[in-house]
Design a protein around this motif. Structure first.
Motif, PDB file in Angstrom:
ATOM      1  N   ALA A 335      43.680  48.686  47.174  1.00 21.44           N
ATOM      2  CA  ALA A 335      42.273  48.280  47.207  1.00 21.44           C
ATOM      3  C   ALA A 335      41.827  47.779  45.840  1.00 21.44           C
ATOM      4  O   ALA A 335      41.078  46.792  45.732  1.00 21.44           O
ATOM      5  CB  ALA A 335      41.401  49.452  47.661  1.00 21.44           C
ATOM      6  N   THR A 336      42.295  48.448  44.787  1.00 23.66           N
ATOM      7  CA  THR A 336      41.977  47.997  43.422  1.00 23.66           C
ATOM      8  C   THR A 336      42.569  46.617  43.168  1.00 23.66           C
ATOM      9  O   THR A 336      41.910  45.732  42.601  1.00 23.66           O
ATOM     10  CB  THR A 336      42.523  48.998  42.398  1.00 23.66           C
ATOM     11  OG1 THR A 336      41.921  50.277  42.620  1.00 23.66           O
ATOM     12  CG2 THR A 336      42.231  48.537  40.977  1.00 23.66           C
ATOM     13  N   PHE A 337      43.817  46.422  43.585  1.00 23.08           N
ATOM     14  CA  PHE A 337      44.451  45.116  43.441  1.00 23.08           C
ATOM     15  C   PHE A 337      43.659  44.037  44.169  1.00 23.08           C
ATOM     16  O   PHE A 337      43.425  42.943  43.626  1.00 23.08           O
ATOM     17  CB  PHE A 337      45.870  45.157  43.992  1.00 23.08           C
ATOM     18  CG  PHE A 337      46.404  43.813  44.398  1.00 23.08           C
ATOM     19  CD1 PHE A 337      46.845  42.897  43.449  1.00 23.08           C
ATOM     20  CD2 PHE A 337      46.431  43.442  45.749  1.00 23.08           C
ATOM     21  CE1 PHE A 337      47.313  41.642  43.826  1.00 23.08           C
ATOM     22  CE2 PHE A 337      46.905  42.198  46.129  1.00 23.08           C
ATOM     23  CZ  PHE A 337      47.338  41.294  45.175  1.00 23.08           C
ATOM     24  N   GLU A 338      43.248  44.311  45.383  1.00 23.03           N
ATOM     25  CA  GLU A 338      42.532  43.311  46.179  1.00 23.03           C
ATOM     26  C   GLU A 338      41.250  42.883  45.479  1.00 23.03           C
ATOM     27  O   GLU A 338      40.901  41.684  45.463  1.00 23.03           O
ATOM     28  CB  GLU A 338      42.237  43.875  47.569  1.00 23.03           C
ATOM     29  CG  GLU A 338      43.481  44.042  48.426  1.00 23.03           C
ATOM     30  CD  GLU A 338      43.338  45.090  49.518  1.00 23.03           C
ATOM     31  OE1 GLU A 338      42.194  45.557  49.740  1.00 23.03           O
ATOM     32  OE2 GLU A 338      44.357  45.461  50.138  1.00 23.03           O
ATOM     33  N   THR A 339      40.552  43.832  44.874  1.00 28.45           N
ATOM     34  CA  THR A 339      39.326  43.510  44.150  1.00 28.45           C
ATOM     35  C   THR A 339      39.624  42.695  42.896  1.00 28.45           C
ATOM     36  O   THR A 339      38.980  41.668  42.628  1.00 28.45           O
ATOM     37  CB  THR A 339      38.580  44.800  43.762  1.00 28.45           C
ATOM     38  OG1 THR A 339      38.230  45.519  44.952  1.00 28.45           O
ATOM     39  CG2 THR A 339      37.315  44.480  42.978  1.00 28.45           C
ATOM     40  N   GLN A 340      40.604  43.140  42.116  1.00 32.81           N
ATOM     41  CA  GLN A 340      40.933  42.449  40.868  1.00 32.81           C
ATOM     42  C   GLN A 340      41.478  41.047  41.126  1.00 32.81           C
ATOM     43  O   GLN A 340      41.077  40.080  40.444  1.00 32.81           O
ATOM     44  CB  GLN A 340      41.951  43.266  40.071  1.00 32.81           C
ATOM     45  CG  GLN A 340      41.410  44.584  39.541  1.00 32.81           C
ATOM     46  CD  GLN A 340      42.479  45.403  38.842  1.00 32.81           C
ATOM     47  OE1 GLN A 340      43.681  45.215  39.058  1.00 32.81           O
ATOM     48  NE2 GLN A 340      42.052  46.347  38.011  1.00 32.81           N
ATOM     49  N   MET A 341      42.385  40.915  42.096  1.00 32.72           N
ATOM     50  CA  MET A 341      42.969  39.609  42.375  1.00 32.72           C
ATOM     51  C   MET A 341      41.947  38.652  42.966  1.00 32.72           C
ATOM     52  O   MET A 341      41.972  37.447  42.673  1.00 32.72           O
ATOM     53  CB  MET A 341      44.171  39.754  43.309  1.00 32.72           C
ATOM     54  CG  MET A 341      44.897  38.438  43.596  1.00 32.72           C
ATOM     55  SD  MET A 341      45.563  37.602  42.118  1.00 32.72           S
ATOM     56  CE  MET A 341      47.025  38.596  41.801  1.00 32.72           C
ATOM     57  N   SER A 342      41.031  39.143  43.776  1.00 29.14           N
ATOM     58  CA  SER A 342      40.008  38.269  44.338  1.00 29.14           C
ATOM     59  C   SER A 342      39.094  37.740  43.244  1.00 29.14           C
ATOM     60  O   SER A 342      38.678  36.574  43.274  1.00 29.14           O
ATOM     61  CB  SER A 342      39.196  39.006  45.399  1.00 29.14           C
ATOM     62  OG  SER A 342      38.512  40.120  44.855  1.00 29.14           O
ATOM     63  N   THR A 343      38.802  38.567  42.244  1.00 26.39           N
ATOM     64  CA  THR A 343      38.001  38.112  41.102  1.00 26.39           C
ATOM     65  C   THR A 343      38.765  37.051  40.308  1.00 26.39           C
ATOM     66  O   THR A 343      38.205  36.029  39.902  1.00 26.39           O
ATOM     67  CB  THR A 343      37.648  39.299  40.189  1.00 26.39           C
ATOM     68  OG1 THR A 343      36.903  40.256  40.935  1.00 26.39           O
ATOM     69  CG2 THR A 343      36.829  38.831  38.999  1.00 26.39           C
TER      70      THR A 343
END
Length: 433
Positions: A335-343
């Motif tokens: 979930a952290t990856f998804e947020t960071q990569m989307s940014t």
């Protein structure tokens, strides 16, 4: 970066008789993972939608041929390995997935080149698969005489296939070049099986990945040799080339993640070798981002993507061990990856899509790979292969979304040899067309 040997010479032969063209690109026909007959793809927040009219163009079909050939290679290798292990349940599920791939490929050949071509192609391709399974069976039984016979028969089947493609090209793909290319395909699959039975997992997984790259590039060669010149011209457009290259990298990521997850869940000795090839794919993806944007962007991407890969593998191992605590920890990391990569992607594309839309696309990807791990750990190999099949197709949906968001000006930065390094022998092919 990984290095791949043995193929530049043959690829130069293959290039010699073909129409001059740059590498092509496209996206496969898109559909929701649970509905292969959908005519448009919507996600909950409309992160990715491709209208039906855009899903079945000649360019879409051309890249789908590349995708199906690449998928055939890994499915065939998985089937051969399971036959060597004597894992009968996995053999049956892998065989069903490979049959589905064959049916899809035969149907596509019919769409691209006519019903007569599909009717001729299907039995030859099926013979080819039977030959591969027979070869793996001989290895499992330690029957060297049968192995040699199976290899000889395989080469006969391959010659028939090569002659079929050469004839369909009406001279654009010389017979000798076509035969050299399909012989290499057999060498990759039989070679990885030889190495696997010898417990040389580093060589087996190196050939596993090279085999995927080779057959994907073989699809490119066939597209350029068999399609009308007007269609080939469309495929040369930068945005289509970028869709193709990103699709290959993302699809390879998916199959290598699944391979590594299976090794982690089964605690088999090929885990490290599978992980090495998966890491090489991560390096190639990071190099692609560095080429398209900047070196610093590539490094930033690599840090995030490597964490994503590690979390997925950790989830698979935790699932096999029935360790809910580690499962939950892996989910939090994803979930952290998804947020960071989307940014990151939002900034890279000047927010052509919202961060939430990118996050939804990445979440779909992660959820599918976790579903594969769940099914495999439960020994529901049919479901695992079904999810894997849909995950593979989803990668081309994601590639199309990213390529279109990156835009034409970024796509024009794509070198003739593709955005990634590690192409090995295929670099000679795509760079000289």
């Amino acid at each position: 970066m990984p290095k791949h040997g043995g193929s530049p010479r043959i690829w130069r032969w293959l290039c010699a008789g073909l129409v001059a063209a740059l590498p092509i690109g496209a996206a496969v026909a898109l559909h929701k993972p649970d509905n292969p007959h959908a005519v448009g793809t919507f996600h909950d927040d409309s992160a990715m939608f491709v209208p039906a009219a855009e899903q079945n163009t000649s360019a879409d079909q051309a890249i789908r041929l590349q995708a199906l050939l690449g998928q055939h290679s890994v499915l065939a290798a998985d089937l051969m390995r399971s036959r060597i292990r004597g894992d009968d349940d996995f053999v049956q599920a892998a065989n069903a997935a490979l049959n589905k791939n064959t049916d899809d490929m035969s149907a596509l050949v019919g769409q691209l080149f006519g019903a007569g071509a599909a009717k001729a192609f299907s039995p030859m391709w099926s013979q080819h698969i039977v030959g591969l399974v027979t070869y793996a069976g001989a290895l499992a039984d330690h029957n060297d005489s049968e192995r040699k016979t199976a290899k000889a028969e395989l080469l006969e089947y391959e010659n028939k296939l090569a002659d079929f493609f050469s004839g369909a090209s009406k001279g654009r793909l010389p017979q000798a070049d076509a035969r050299a290319a399909v012989h290499m395909h057999v060498d990759h699959l039989t070679g990885q099986a030889d190495a696997y039975v010898a417990k040389d997992y580093a060589t087996a997984d190196k050939l596993y990945r090279e085999g995927f790259q080779h057959t994907y590039a073989l699809g490119l060669a066939l597209d350029n040799a068999l399609l009308p010149k007007a269609d080939v011209a469309v495929l040369q457009q930068p945005i289509w080339r970028l869709r193709s290259q990103l699709g290959e990298l993302l699809a390879e990521h998916a199959v290598l993640i699944e391979d590594t997850t299976r090794a982690a869940a089964s605690n088999t000795p090929d885990f490290n070798a599978a992980g090495d090839e998966m890491n090489a794919n991560t390096q190639d993806m990071s190099a692609a981002i560095g080429t398209l944007f900047s070196a610093s962007a590539g490094k930033q991407f690599q840090t995030m993507w490597a964490s994503h890969v590690d979390a997925l593998v950790s989830y698979g191992a935790a699932t096999a061990a029935k360790d809910r605590g580690r499962q939950q920890a892996a989910k939090i990391r994803l979930a952290t990856f998804e947020t960071q990569m989307s940014t990151f992607l939002g900034g890279a594309t000047n927010h052509k899509l919202t961060d939430a839309q990118y996050a939804a696309a990445l979440r779909d990807h992660d959820q599918m790979l976790m579903q594969h791990a769940d099914a495999y750990a439960a020994k529901d190999y049919v479901k695992a292969h079904d999810v894997g099949y849909d995950t593979y197709n989803h990668m081309f949906e994601l590639a199309r979304t990213l390529a279109d968001a990156f835009g034409e000006s970024v796509a024009e930065k794509l070198p003739q040899g593709g955005a990634q390094t590690g192409y090995g022998g295929e670099a000679g092919l795509v760079a000289t067309w």
